[in-house]
Design a protein around this motif. Structure first.
Motif, short mmCIF file in Angstrom:
data_model
loop_
_atom_site.label_atom_id
_atom_site.label_comp_id
_atom_site.label_asym_id
_atom_site.label_seq_id
_atom_site.Cartn_x
_atom_site.Cartn_y
_atom_site.Cartn_z
N LEU A 62 0.84 -1.20 0.00
CA LEU A 62 0.00 0.00 0.00
C LEU A 62 0.87 1.26 0.00
N HIS A 63 0.37 2.31 -0.65
CA HIS A 63 1.14 3.55 -0.74
C HIS A 63 0.36 4.71 -0.14
N GLU A 64 1.10 5.73 0.26
CA GLU A 64 0.47 6.91 0.83
C GLU A 64 -0.55 7.51 -0.13
N GLY A 65 -1.67 7.92 0.38
CA GLY A 65 -2.68 8.60 -0.43
C GLY A 65 -3.66 7.66 -1.11
N GLU A 66 -3.44 6.33 -1.00
CA GLU A 66 -4.34 5.41 -1.69
C GLU A 66 -5.65 5.19 -0.91
N VAL A 67 -6.67 4.76 -1.66
CA VAL A 67 -7.95 4.40 -1.05
C VAL A 67 -8.05 2.88 -1.06
N VAL A 68 -8.27 2.32 0.13
CA VAL A 68 -8.31 0.86 0.30
C VAL A 68 -9.70 0.45 0.77
N LEU A 69 -10.17 -0.67 0.28
CA LEU A 69 -11.44 -1.23 0.76
C LEU A 69 -11.21 -2.66 1.23
#
Ligand code: SAM
Length: 253
Positions: A62-69
């Motif tokens: 995962l990277h900074e600023g991403e949207v995860v569900l």
């Protein structure tokens, strides 16, 4: 009772146990998934409620600023870990259908003081988000519980942005599992009997539109202490696995 009702009832019970200070459990599959540094930054209730079969956030990059569900977020452990990884500019959604689990997850969110987190009520077969809304779908030992896995994967594809990633821990099996196991609702809810055969998983992902599909076993289960019949245990031994499943939504052309 439908499979969904049974699953809901079982996980409501698990959530209430954790709210009472006990550890949750998902069949024989959910021990030692997180390292001490990950667990130490989380509320105890999130750790106790962990009912997964892998650690998708450790493998999802995962990277900074991403949207995860997170599909089937339970007590919220993977949502809270994702929220740290994507930071204040990102967001982590958890989706669950069981009210008691949502209450537990929201209590854990409040204890963790996480502001870039939102827990949604709904079903993974019908994700309550618009199309192309998230960068990464994670999930931990939930898709195997769905009676309509094809639909879950199509919904996951829909809500991902082009170039989005599917990075899921789940139980899969190699070869056919005996009918006696398939019929056992108890095992189903314990995360085993609903598991897809690995080639079928791949086929359904492809059918949903995903590319770059890989299924990597992370643990192979032996069922000697699982409290199931010895003959069955021997029959499925070595053929039921915790796996990390990766796939991508192609870029727009
Ligand atoms: C095995 S637990 C895993 C919870 C969490 N992912 C973890 O690792 O601790 C399964 C969770 O998925 C939820 N769930 C199962 N089937 C679902 C469905 N069809 N739609 C939404 N949530 C579902 C249950 O309520 C439960 O919280």
């Amino acid at each position: 009772m439908t499979i969904k009702d049974t699953v809901k009832e079982k996980y409501a019970e698990a959530a209430l146990k954790v709210l009472g200070g006990e550890k949750g459990r998902c069949g024989p599959v959910s021990d030692n998934l997180y390292d001490t540094s990950e667990k130490s930054g989380l509320p105890e209730g999130a750790v106790l409620a962990s009912l997964g079969c892998g650690n998708p956030t450790a493998l999802a990059d995962l990277h900074e600023g991403e949207v995860v569900l997170d599909l089937g977020s339970g007590g919220g452990i993977d949502v809270l870990l994702s929220a740290k990884r994507v930071g204040a500019k990102g967001k982590a959604y958890g989706l669950d259908m069981t009210d008691e689990m949502l209450a537990l997850a929201r209590a854990n969110q409040a204890k963790a003081g996480a502001t870039n987190v939102e827990f949604l009520k709904g079903e993974i077969e019908n994700i309550p988000l618009p199309s192309a809304a998230v960068d990464v779908i994670i999930s931990n030992c939930v898709i195997n519980l769905s009676a309509d896995k094809s639909r879950v994967l199509k919904e996951a594809f829909r809500v991902l942005r082009p170039n989005g990633r599917f990075a899921v821990s789940d139980v899969v099996c190699r070869g056919e599992i005996p009918d006696a196991v398939r019929r056992s609702m108890e095992l189903w809810v314990g995360c085993i009997a609903g598991a897809l055969e690995e080639k079928e998983y791949e086929r359904l992902l492809r059918e949903a539109g995903f590319t770059d599909i890989s299924i990597e076993p992370t643990r192979v289960y032996e069922f000697t202490d699982a409290g199931i019949d010895d003959v069955l245990a021997r029959e499925i031994s070595g053929r039921v696995m915790g796996a990390f499943i990766r796939a991508s939504k192609p870029a727009l052309r």
